[in-house]
Scaffold this motif. Structure first.
Motif, mmCIF file in Angstrom:
data_model
loop_
_atom_site.group_PDB
_atom_site.id
_atom_site.type_symbol
_atom_site.label_atom_id
_atom_site.label_comp_id
_atom_site.label_asym_id
_atom_site.label_seq_id
_atom_site.Cartn_x
_atom_site.Cartn_y
_atom_site.Cartn_z
ATOM 1 N N LEU B 212 15.981 10.434 -10.049
ATOM 2 C CA LEU B 212 15.893 11.757 -9.436
ATOM 3 C C LEU B 212 15.313 12.778 -10.401
ATOM 4 N N SER B 213 15.472 12.495 -11.691
ATOM 5 C CA SER B 213 15.015 13.480 -12.663
ATOM 6 C C SER B 213 13.506 13.648 -12.616
ATOM 7 N N LEU B 214 12.803 12.624 -12.083
ATOM 8 C CA LEU B 214 11.358 12.707 -12.027
ATOM 9 C C LEU B 214 10.866 13.436 -10.779
ATOM 10 N N ILE B 215 11.738 13.623 -9.815
ATOM 11 C CA ILE B 215 11.263 14.035 -8.502
ATOM 12 C C ILE B 215 11.586 15.496 -8.239
ATOM 13 N N GLY B 216 10.635 16.197 -7.755
ATOM 14 C CA GLY B 216 10.804 17.591 -7.351
ATOM 15 C C GLY B 216 10.987 17.674 -5.857
ATOM 16 N N PRO B 217 10.612 18.793 -5.218
ATOM 17 C CA PRO B 217 10.871 19.008 -3.781
ATOM 18 C C PRO B 217 9.973 18.174 -2.871
ATOM 19 N N ARG B 218 8.810 17.675 -3.382
ATOM 20 C CA ARG B 218 7.898 16.980 -2.462
ATOM 21 C C ARG B 218 7.525 15.613 -2.974
ATOM 22 N N LEU B 219 7.251 14.713 -1.971
ATOM 23 C CA LEU B 219 6.837 13.351 -2.295
ATOM 24 C C LEU B 219 5.984 12.848 -1.152
ATOM 25 N N TRP B 220 4.803 12.322 -1.540
ATOM 26 C CA TRP B 220 3.936 11.767 -0.486
ATOM 27 C C TRP B 220 3.778 10.279 -0.705
ATOM 28 N N VAL B 221 3.732 9.521 0.346
ATOM 29 C CA VAL B 221 3.558 8.075 0.219
ATOM 30 C C VAL B 221 2.318 7.682 1.012
ATOM 31 N N GLN B 222 1.411 6.936 0.355
ATOM 32 C CA GLN B 222 0.236 6.429 1.070
ATOM 33 C C GLN B 222 0.062 4.945 0.753
ATOM 34 N N VAL B 223 -0.247 4.201 1.831
ATOM 35 C CA VAL B 223 -0.465 2.768 1.661
ATOM 36 C C VAL B 223 -1.948 2.496 1.891
ATOM 37 N N THR B 224 -2.560 1.683 0.991
ATOM 38 C CA THR B 224 -3.981 1.361 1.141
ATOM 39 C C THR B 224 -4.132 -0.147 1.214
ATOM 40 N N ASP B 225 -4.873 -0.600 2.215
ATOM 41 C CA ASP B 225 -5.143 -2.031 2.329
ATOM 42 C C ASP B 225 -6.398 -2.353 1.514
ATOM 43 N N GLY B 226 -6.230 -3.320 0.644
ATOM 44 C CA GLY B 226 -7.308 -3.609 -0.285
ATOM 45 C C GLY B 226 -8.536 -4.201 0.388
ATOM 46 N N SER B 227 -8.340 -5.024 1.384
ATOM 47 C CA SER B 227 -9.491 -5.721 1.972
ATOM 48 C C SER B 227 -10.312 -4.790 2.859
ATOM 49 N N SER B 228 -9.624 -3.942 3.667
ATOM 50 C CA SER B 228 -10.384 -3.119 4.599
ATOM 51 C C SER B 228 -10.578 -1.690 4.107
ATOM 52 N N GLY B 229 -9.751 -1.303 3.141
ATOM 53 C CA GLY B 229 -9.839 0.067 2.661
ATOM 54 C C GLY B 229 -9.120 1.046 3.547
ATOM 55 N N ALA B 230 -8.462 0.568 4.594
ATOM 56 C CA ALA B 230 -7.738 1.466 5.507
ATOM 57 C C ALA B 230 -6.500 2.004 4.819
ATOM 58 N N THR B 231 -6.133 3.223 5.220
ATOM 59 C CA THR B 231 -4.969 3.846 4.618
ATOM 60 C C THR B 231 -3.999 4.292 5.706
#
Lengths: 229, 677
Positions: B212-231
């Protein structure tokens, strides 16, 4: 002189009929409707014979009282009860009071006249000197037909007129069965079987008062009675 | 239909009792439900007001923020106990489904966040047909491989970026991406942020752990597929948008715990319906005796129909429903919900108003099963009681009906036998002492019998009275006729007198017959008893009858030895006369009249049988009554039905009795029983 008969009867029609019948036979009749009138007259002048009804106007047993008073006045005066009442008790009471006969109103006028005549005959016979010719003897029994007197072993048996005639009829032919009708005819009376039975019973009792072993009158069941010696 | 059965039917009416009980139980249930609603609503209001006073302890964010999932806002579930970092979230204890991350492409990725005291956990699930591993040398800007990017603002507000990628499944560390002053992104390992990466047939999933010490009020999560480049998911923007973490308020559960009782679940939600804190269990206590085997069927036909009630929301992170929306709109509200099973849930919500603004709501939930159990137990007891009551009522009514019908039966049989075969009347009835209607009926019978008795007494003496009263007028007629005859009549007049005399004579015999019974009664009073031979009497009497009734044949059957009895032979003869007269009257010309004497241990039986027609059954019992006549033919003798009455009088005088019957071989037989001594 005409015999005087007093008729005490509260039913005027009957009274007059009786008086008429007896007058025809040559008797003098005086009629009374109740005990008081009869007694008033009897005190001054006794009749020769009295025919009395038991119930007189409002007195149900006025006849009995009258009989008692009359017997007190005269011991010999013949008294006949003539009544609609036919009970055994009334007959016994009447005869015990000294009546000479007890008749129910079924009796016909000729029969009544015969009885009256018989009673007068008896009185006359009693007054006459002894006449043994008329006497019937059956063993211990002696019957004087004239005086209508009966003796058993020499002792007098006081029988009413009806009873006398019954004994007379039986004793005249010993061993013969007399049926009830024959006995009624002999007694100049119309009675039913019951009354004959009670008459017989009474006669036996009267003899038994003199002789406890008396059994001369035998019942033949279904037929009648006979005198056995 | 017997009274017993009728009353049994009446007893069925008591079945209305359980029905009424059910109605009552239903009413009771409704009332209890309303009461429970009110109570729970009051509690919710109270708690909401208490919480309004301390908004800082309730709302982690000082200002109200709208939750925007489409911008990457993330609800963080509180985790109870630290999960093992193993790539699975089974040990998180959160039944909620994963959130699907928004994607412009076809990439399907799902996310869930949880938090303990020290760490934020993320679980990411990606459907990826082809796995593209991380190259040995990574150029974050240009290389394409399967990766999960985390952008965040640190507690001091500075941005930071990490990603997870791996060459093989297993425990991995995060790689931080730092863009240097030259604008080139370089990577460095960040060992404080760890994840466990696992492959499966659909793709891969990973469980990540961030201090928790690393985290502030916001956090975004994004997943990227390596083969197609889709996110799929979100990345940090400037100025920062979305990606906010909605956390539960620490300590709020404990605070709520001070307000509620056992059996209640209390939840505080914010204006987004997201749970800020929750405490309490719905089924913490055992209600003692559970529903018995017989109770489920009460429910089946007793239960209030709940099928149209709304289902309780099952999402663990947020609350939904009418009451929640009403509370967030500022109105306290309670509603009944049903859960997936047959259980009921009462939910009451009250708004938490801070500075005039609805910041959230308190939602109290209680199981309705307590009510059901209460109702079931009440019903159970009710059924038991009413069953007992019905049984008692039925038994009592049946007993009562039996008692009544026994009494009526007794009365009926007494009424049937009140008039005996010999015409004697029994005047007392059973039950006449009772005060109820049956007693009244019995007394009515008694009065009726008394009148019947008076009547038959009157008939008995009527003959005697008539004969007595008619005797005097008859004597007047006869004596008048006597006188008339003596007056000397002409021959033609004489025949009328003779006719009148015949008539009078007949009248005379009628009267004599009428008075016969009275005279027999009279002579019975005077009768004397003595011992005599009945056999001898019979021989003599039957001999006389043979002579007296030449039209009939007589047969005499007797025991050989003498038969002595004590009595009045004159009366016996009279009785015999009447029996024989009667037999002769009914016997056809030349018929047989059987006279039989037999002796038993204690009585003689004298029977006179004739060949005539049988006697109707209805007459048999009444023949010996006074003035009862059953002759049908006409003859010259008057008959008043007194003959057999005289037989009865004589038999009774001797302590015996007379009876009549139809002989089996035909004809009638009249029997007189006479005691031996």
């Amino acid at each position: 002189m005409k015999k005087l008969i007093a008729i005490v009867e509260d039913e005027p029609a009957l009274r007059d009929n009786y008086a008429a019948a007896l007058s025809r036979q040559g008797y003098q009749c005086k009629t009374y409707a109740n005990r008081r009138l009869a007694m008033q007259s009897f005190v001054s002048h006794l009749p020769d014979l009295a025919i009395i009804d038991i119930s007189l106007e409002d007195e149900a047993e006025g006849g009995f009282d009258l009989c008692r008073e009359l017997r007190a006045l005269s011991a010999e005066l013949p008294i006949i009860f003539l009544t609609a009442r036919d009970s055994e008790l009334d007959a016994v009471s009447g005869l015990r009071l000294g009546a000479d006969d007890f008749l129910t109103k079924d009796v016909s006028l000729p029969h009544l006249a015969a009885r009256v005549a018989a009673l007068f005959r008896r009185i006359d016979a009693l007054r006459r000197p002894e006449n043994s010719a008329e006497i019937v003897r059956r063993g211990a029994l002696a019957i004087d037909g004239d005086k209508m007197q009966t003796t058993w072993k020499g002792a007098p048996v006081t029988l009413s007129l009806t009873e006398f005639w019954i004994v007379h009829a039986l004793a005249r032919n010993p061993g013969h069965v007399k049926n009830r009708q024959q006995l009624m005819d002999a007694a100049n009376v119309v009675l039913d079987d019951n009354t004959i039975t009670s008459h017989i019973k009474r006669v036996r009792r009267k003899f038994q008062q003199i002789d406890a072993d008396f059994d001369a009158i035998q019942t033949v069941y279904g037929m009648g009675y006979r005198w056995v010696e | 239909v017997s009274i017993r059965f009728q009353l049994l039917l009446v007893a069925l009416a008591t079945l209305v009792l359980p029905w009424a009980g059910c109605q009552y139980a239903r009413e009771l249930e409704t009332a209890l439900r309303v009461a429970q609603e009110n109570a729970l609503l009051a509690s919710a209001d109270t708690i909401a007001r208490a919480l309004s006073a301390e908004p800082a302890r309730v709302f982690p964010n000082p200002d109200d923020q709208a939750f925007k999932a489409d911008q990457g806002d993330l609800y963080v579930y509180p985790l109870h106990g630290e999960p093992l970092l193993d790539g699975y979230r089974d040990d998180w204890g959160i039944p909620a489904d994963l959130e699907t991350l928004a994607s412009s492409d076809r990439l399907v990725a799902r996310l869930q966040a949880g938090m303990t005291d020290r760490y934020l956990f993320l679980y990411v699930e990606v459907d990826s047909a082809h796995f593209t591993p991380e190259p040995s040398t990574v150029h974050p800007g240009s290389d394409r491989f399967d990766r999960v990017d985390l952008d965040l603002l640190r507690p001091d507000g500075t941005p930071a970026a990490y990603f997870f990628a791996t060459t093989a499944p297993g425990l991995i560390g995060a790689t931080s991406v730092v863009t240097g002053a030259d604008g080139v992104a370089r990577t460095a390992s960040e060992p404080r942020i760890q994840a466990f990466w696992l492959q499966n047939s659909q793709g891969y999933h990973l469980e990540a752990r961030l201090p928790l010490s690393l985290i502030g009020p916001r956090l975004w999560v994004q997943v990227t597929d390596g083969s197609s480049g889709a996110t799929a998911g979100f990345t940090a923007t400037d100025p920062p948008q979305g990606g906010r973490l909605f956390l539960t308020t620490p300590g709020l559960a404990e605070l709520l715990g001070t307000f509620i009782r056992a059996g209640t679940r209390a939840t505080v939600i914010d204006s987004n319906s997201l749970k800020l804190g929750e405490t309490g269990e719905l089924h913490p206590r055992d209600l003692g005796e559970g529903p018995g085997p017989g109770q489920s069927w009460y429910r089946r036909f007793m239960a209030v129909d709940t099928s149209r009630w709304p289902l309780a929301s099952s999402a663990p992170g947020r609350l939904e429903g009418q009451s929640v929306s009403a509370a967030l709109a500022g109105q306290s509200h309670a509603e009944w919900l049903r859960t997936g099973s047959q259980e009921l849930l009462l939910s009451a919500a009250a708004p938490i108003v801070v500075a005039g603004q609805v910041r959230g709501a308190v939602v109290l939930e209680q199981a309705g099963d307590q009510l059901l159990d209460l109702r079931d137990r009440a019903l159970h007891r009710l059924f038991n009681f009413t069953l007992w009551a019905i049984a008692v009522v039925v038994i009592f009514l049946f007993g009562f009906a039996t008692w009544i019908s026994v009494r009526i039966g007794r009365l009926r049989s007494a009424a049937d036998s009140a008039v005996g075969n010999d015409g004697s009347i029994r005047l007392s009835m059973p039950e006449s002492a009772s005060t109820d209607e049956i007693g009244a009926l019995a007394r009515g019978f008694e009065r009726l019998l008394a009148r019947l008795n008076e009547h038959s007494q009157y008939l008995r003496t009527l003959g005697g009275k008539l004969s007595h009263e008619l005797r005097t007028p008859l004597t007047i007629v006869r004596s008048s006729l006597d006188n008339l005859e003596s007056e000397g009549l002409r021959e033609d007049q004489r025949k009328y007198v003779t006719r009148a005399r015949d008539g009078a004579q007949r009248l005379q015999s009628i009267l004599s017959a009428l008075g016969a019974a009275a005279r027999v009664e009279e002579s019975i009073k005077q009768a004397e008893r003595h011992s005599f031979d009945l056999r001898e009497l019979l021989v003599s009497a039957v001999g006389a009858y043979r002579d007296g009734f030449p039209g009939a044949r007589f047969e005499l059957d007797m025991p050989p030895e003498a038969c002595f009895m004590r009595g009045a032979p004159d009366l016996i003869i009279q009785m015999l006369d009447k029996l024989i007269e009667n037999a002769v009257d009914f016997c056809p010309q030349g018929g047989l009249i059987g006279v039989a004497l037999s002796r038993s241990s204690d009585h003689y039986e004298l029977a006179v049988r004739n060949d005539g027609a049988p006697i109707p059954d209805a007459m048999l019992g009444r023949l010996f009554e006074s003035l009862i006549e059953h002759r049908q033919g006409h003859d010259d003798k008057p008959h008043f039905g007194l003959g057999l009455y005289i037989v009865r009088l004589v038999a009774e005088f001797h302590g015996g009795r007379a009876s009549a019957a139809n002989a089996p071989q035909g004809g009638a037989v009249f029997t007189v029983m006479l005691p031996l001594i």
